[in-house]
Enzyme design. Structure first.
Site, PDB file in Angstrom:
ATOM      1  N   ARG A 175      26.506  34.117  78.429  1.00  0.00           N
ATOM      2  CA  ARG A 175      24.866  33.747  78.261  1.00  0.00           C
ATOM      3  C   ARG A 175      23.747  33.412  79.254  1.00  0.00           C
ATOM      4  O   ARG A 175      22.860  33.851  79.415  1.00  0.00           O
ATOM      5  CB  ARG A 175      24.431  33.222  76.444  1.00  0.00           C
ATOM      6  CG  ARG A 175      23.522  32.573  76.311  1.00  0.00           C
ATOM      7  CD  ARG A 175      23.242  32.131  74.741  1.00  0.00           C
ATOM      8  NE  ARG A 175      24.460  31.877  74.490  1.00  0.00           N
ATOM      9  CZ  ARG A 175      25.153  32.933  73.302  1.00  0.00           C
ATOM     10  NH1 ARG A 175      23.795  33.600  72.424  1.00  0.00           N
ATOM     11  NH2 ARG A 175      26.263  32.180  72.758  1.00  0.00           N
ATOM     12  N   ARG A 205      23.913  40.209  67.055  1.00  0.00           N
ATOM     13  CA  ARG A 205      24.211  39.080  66.679  1.00  0.00           C
ATOM     14  C   ARG A 205      23.615  38.317  65.291  1.00  0.00           C
ATOM     15  O   ARG A 205      23.980  37.215  64.431  1.00  0.00           O
ATOM     16  CB  ARG A 205      23.341  38.353  67.898  1.00  0.00           C
ATOM     17  CG  ARG A 205      23.983  38.419  69.537  1.00  0.00           C
ATOM     18  CD  ARG A 205      23.445  38.318  70.807  1.00  0.00           C
ATOM     19  NE  ARG A 205      23.531  36.483  69.995  1.00  0.00           N
ATOM     20  CZ  ARG A 205      22.964  36.093  69.669  1.00  0.00           C
ATOM     21  NH1 ARG A 205      21.822  35.843  69.921  1.00  0.00           N
ATOM     22  NH2 ARG A 205      23.117  34.684  69.528  1.00  0.00           N
ATOM     23  N   TYR A 226      26.511  35.466  63.979  1.00  0.00           N
ATOM     24  CA  TYR A 226      26.139  34.716  63.725  1.00  0.00           C
ATOM     25  C   TYR A 226      24.858  34.496  63.442  1.00  0.00           C
ATOM     26  O   TYR A 226      24.364  33.007  63.752  1.00  0.00           O
ATOM     27  CB  TYR A 226      25.935  34.035  65.488  1.00  0.00           C
ATOM     28  CG  TYR A 226      26.630  35.332  66.495  1.00  0.00           C
ATOM     29  CD1 TYR A 226      27.853  34.504  66.233  1.00  0.00           C
ATOM     30  CD2 TYR A 226      26.577  35.674  66.840  1.00  0.00           C
ATOM     31  CE1 TYR A 226      28.919  34.840  67.801  1.00  0.00           C
ATOM     32  CE2 TYR A 226      27.635  36.428  67.890  1.00  0.00           C
ATOM     33  CZ  TYR A 226      28.348  35.489  68.409  1.00  0.00           C
ATOM     34  OH  TYR A 226      29.709  36.616  68.948  1.00  0.00           O
ATOM     35  N   CYS A 278      24.896  51.079  56.337  1.00  0.00           N
ATOM     36  CA  CYS A 278      25.088  51.038  55.543  1.00  0.00           C
ATOM     37  C   CYS A 278      25.826  49.728  54.683  1.00  0.00           C
ATOM     38  O   CYS A 278      26.573  49.758  54.673  1.00  0.00           O
ATOM     39  CB  CYS A 278      25.951  52.379  54.608  1.00  0.00           C
ATOM     40  SG  CYS A 278      24.577  53.639  55.352  1.00  0.00           S
TER      41      CYS A 278
HETATM   42  C1  LIG Z   1      32.884  32.945  75.910  1.00  0.00           C
HETATM   43  C2  LIG Z   1      33.070  31.827  76.932  1.00  0.00           C
HETATM   44  C3  LIG Z   1      32.995  31.480  77.662  1.00  0.00           C
HETATM   45  C4  LIG Z   1      30.823  31.154  78.418  1.00  0.00           C
HETATM   46  O1  LIG Z   1      29.917  31.038  77.082  1.00  0.00           O
HETATM   47  P1  LIG Z   1      28.585  31.473  77.091  1.00  0.00           P
HETATM   48  O2  LIG Z   1      28.482  30.361  75.964  1.00  0.00           O
HETATM   49  O3  LIG Z   1      28.189  32.576  77.511  1.00  0.00           O
HETATM   50  O4  LIG Z   1      28.314  30.433  78.861  1.00  0.00           O
HETATM   51  C5  LIG Z   1      32.680  30.018  78.889  1.00  0.00           C
HETATM   52  N1  LIG Z   1      33.769  29.832  78.910  1.00  0.00           N
HETATM   53  C6  LIG Z   1      35.757  30.640  78.503  1.00  0.00           C
HETATM   54  C7  LIG Z   1      36.683  30.270  77.949  1.00  0.00           C
HETATM   55  C8  LIG Z   1      34.339  31.166  77.119  1.00  0.00           C
HETATM   56  O5  LIG Z   1      35.534  31.952  75.834  1.00  0.00           O
END
Ligand SMILES: *Cc1c(COP(=O)(O)O)cnc(C)c1O
Length: 432
Positions: free
Chosen positions: A290, A326, A330, A356
């Site tokens: 992210r 999202r 979430y 829908c």
């Molecule tokens: C999803 C994930 C990430 C990345 O997470 P971010 O919050 O997008 O930085 C890194 N390592 C593992 C093992 C993950 O499952």
């Protein structure tokens, strides 16, 4: 930092007016700034310069090949979670020897594929997986590089669906059992115990959970390293980004929200963790997703209808939860701004898609500029866990994706034809 800002009334991505892209490519449309992608990578990379380190981009956050190529060109590796992702990384110019392979459900085919590709490491999530990797490595006459994922049982103080570092969830092996698991792994054939891995959760906006996890796990790393001779320690991803006041933060330096509150910067992250990590004398791996892609993307959508009920002002747009799930999944907040700035009072609005499902919304009771049919809205910070989670629900095609670089722009995912949605289906023989 990010590269979406108004010039006069017009929203720009870098030096391109976004309305020009909308006219040419229609909506819903994802627009990515390559400058932001590179900027975030470089900031993190420079902040960590005192450490021997490798940034493995968590490509599940956005696996468009143009995005992967951007990080491959900057020297990044990749955190992958399926054979498909490894193949995708390689197809986009990624180096398999810089790929780590995570996930609780690796199949035999996936393990064999990853071994043949010569990946950097398997991040192992259970004892049966260790046994399986060893068996396949023996069969293929390969040495499998492995790290075990430790669950440090540290609360990341984030949304329940994105917390991974406590004993309530399926990830990793309990802190207390790790040494026994390594002792067992050392007796299995064709494994090379390369390191230890952890990842405590996503969208962390404070440094404390990271500090706690590293402080708790470091003594374990020292003991295991003495016994097994490690190459690396992976501290996972999870660095958070600005969602609230995202536009303002772009203008002011990305780490500030308009409320003046600072969120965790890569510099603070590095300054806090380097003194704890440097003495380990190991290569440090990071797995940000992210942080690298989130603020780099926006989703542009067209207003189709304004529907006033007694209670609500619904702004019905042409993007939906199949484009950006999202908020529905979430309860996430995405800042929504007009493509062309509008004068006048803000109106409390619910921004909803055409699907829908009551869950198909982007915002509820949000003060928004007064818009009408044919106007466009922009959902900011949509670069991570946006297009990758897209689906064809309601037979809606996947959104077009555009990469911007300075004055240039290019289609990096073309408009999906409707026939492509059902192209892999067929009738049963007795229906023909
Ligand atoms: C999803 C994930 C990430 C990345 O997470 P971010 O919050 O997008 O930085 C890194 N390592 C593992 C093992 C993950 O499952």
């Amino acid at each position: 930092m990010h590269s979406f800002r108004y010039v006069g009334k017009e929203l720009f991505c870098e030096e391109v007016p976004v309305s020009v892209l909308v006219k040419k490519h229609g909506t819903p449309l994802f627009v990515y700034s390559q400058a932001t992608l590179s900027d975030h990578f470089t900031r993190l990379d420079s902040a960590l310069a005192p450490l021997d380190h490798l940034i493995c981009f968590a490509m599940k956050s956005n696996s468009n090949r143009a995005i992967i190529q951007t990080f491959a060109a900057l020297g990044g590796g990749f955190d992958t979670v399926s054979a498909g992702e490894i193949q995708r990384a390689v197809a986009a110019g990624g180096d398999p020897s810089k790929c780590v392979f995570a996930g609780v459900g690796k199949t035999e085919e996936e393990i064999a594929y990853a071994l043949k590709q010569g990946i950097y490491c398997f991040n192992v999530e259970s004892e049966p997986e260790l046994v399986r990797i060893s068996r396949i490595a023996v069969k293929l006459k390969k040495i499998a590089p492995i790290a075990v994922r430790v669950n440090p049982n540290v609360d990341a103080h984030t949304h329940a669906k994105i917390t991974t570092g406590t004993y309530d969830n399926k990830f990793g092996i309990q802190f207390e059992n790790i040494e026994a698991v390594y002792a067992r792994a050392a007796k299995l054939s064709n494994l090379r115990l390369r390191g230890l891995q952890m990842h405590i959760g996503s969208q962390l906006t404070e440094v404390n959970p990271f500090r706690q996890a590293v402080e708790k796990v470091s003594p374990l790393v020292v003991r295991l390293n003495n016994r097994h001779g490690f190459d690396f320690f992976s501290i996972g991803g999870g660095l958070g980004i600005v969602y609230q006041n995202a536009l303002e933060s772009g203008a002011n330096g990305w780490w500030k929200t308009a409320a003046g509150k600072k969120i965790l910067t890569p510099q603070t992250y590095a300054d806090t963790l380097i003194p704890l990590l440097k003495p380990l004398g190991l290569k440090i791996l990071l797995e940000p997703g992210r942080f690298l892609t989130g603020n780099a993307g926006a989703l542009i959508t067209r207003v189709e209808y304004i529907k006033k009920t007694g209670k609500k002002n619904f702004v019905i747009v042409d993007a939906a939860m199949n484009d950006l799930i999202r908020p529905a999944f979430y309860d996430s907040f995405h800042e929504i701004i007009p493509l062309v700035k509008k004068p006048g009072k803000l109106v409390s609005s619910d921004v909803v898609g055409p699907i829908c499902e009551s869950g198909d919304y982007f915002a509820k009771d949000r003060p928004l500029a007064k818009v009408t049919e044919g106007d466009h809205l922009v959902l900011l910070s949509a670069g991570a866990y946006g297009s990758v989670m897209g689906s064809n629900y309601n037979s809606r095609p996947l959104a077009t994706e555009i990469l911007v670089n300075g004055k240039r722009s290019a289609v990096v995912r073309r408009h999906q034809e409707l026939t492509a949605i059902w192209g892999d289906e067929s009738l049963a023989p007795w229906q023909k």
